[in-house]
Design an enzyme around this catalytic site. Sequence first.
Site: not given
Ligand SMILES: NC(=O)C1=CN([C@@H]2O[C@H](COP(=O)(O)OP(=O)(O)OC[C@H]3O[C@@H](n4cnc5c(N)ncnc54)[C@H](O)[C@@H]3O)[C@@H](O)[C@H]2O)C=CC1
Ligand SMILES: O=C([O-])CC(=O)C(=O)O
Length: 328
Positions: A159, A187
Amino acid sequence: MSTPVKVAVTGAAGQIGYSLLFRIASGSLLGPDTPVELRLLEITPALKALEGVVMELDDCAFPLLSAVEIGDDPNAVFDGVNIALLVGARPRTKGMERGDLLEANGAIFKPQGRALNDHAADDVKVLITGNPANTNALIAMSNAPDIPNERFNALTRLDHNRAKAQLAAKLGTSVNAVTQMTIWGNHSATQYPDVFNALVDGENAADAIGDQGWIESTFLPVVQKRGAAIIEARGASSAASAANATVDHMRDWVLGTPEGDWVSMAVPSDGSYGAPEGIITSYPCTTAAGSYEIVQGLELNDFSRAKIDASNAELVEERQAVTALGLI
Ligand SMILES: NC(=O)C1=CN([C@@H]2O[C@H](COP(=O)(O)OP(=O)(O)OC[C@H]3O[C@@H](n4cnc5c(N)ncnc54)[C@H](O)[C@@H]3O)[C@@H](O)[C@H]2O)C=CC1
Ligand SMILES: O=C([O-])CC(=O)C(=O)O
């Protein structure tokens, strides 16, 4: 060369993992002189895909990558880790708010907090990226009583970076000209990007913009809803930029922030700026020698005050929800 730093990444076979691991292994996280050992956690059905990612890591022949271990047991994967990047969690899809993931994702962070408590190195630093990041961090922290609370942070750096980019574009300047940006709060769509305390080329950013209407009606909603806009456009949530922000946050926490600037970090509230204690909320922070400090003494106008209070109130509600679910 020094002893390798053990870096755990959860959700390593996911979208963010696919960018993040290569950045860490290439030296972007800890610099060109620090070797790293990767400890990668996934759920059992994703281990095969993760093996493929490890083959690609091998094929990069990164000089700094000393070893890679993978597994589905947090107790084994977190053994002796110095840095834990908790990314693994379900992302939201179109039409959802990040808070809708509380129950499904919150359950992941309770056992992982315990496993870190029991097995991580004494100096472990933990950064939660998986959403809803602030409250997941609270869950992990609450289940790790032997690790000091301030070692648990959540990611609002994406952000922060978005806010800098929007401001630079508006003023036709470079992102390097924008300093002292702050994201306050959660967030989520209630987060508050603060231009009143930011500087552009050393001048107050709100004065440089000179248009309260643009701040309220364009800047704030664009930054607050950027994640949703990316889901709308890409059909999947932001990944490379989230990996980049995860690297930025942890690198600055370990290596320090530049003189005269600060970064946004969601950290346990100590009551600064009237935030309720016991939530993990985003503040302006400086870092040095591996520790952060919340920047004190900033002035908040009534507009800012109301927005920050509303975002912190949302975090209190999230805390109540996870308390009711028995997660903390
Ligand atoms: N804080 C931020 O700024 C942001 C946060 N996110 C969040 O990050 C997270 C991951 O996003 P992506 O990589 O796009 O999702 P994704 O679905 O591509 O990957 C998530 C991975 O986590 C694994 N997983 C699920 N449960 C698990 C566990 N108990 N232990 C270990 N691995 C586990 C899944 O098998 C999957 O491979 C989501 O919650 C998303 O909303 C995404 C973008 C920005
Ligand atoms: O928006 C979402 O769900 C993923 C995220 O946290 C971001 O891009 O800031």
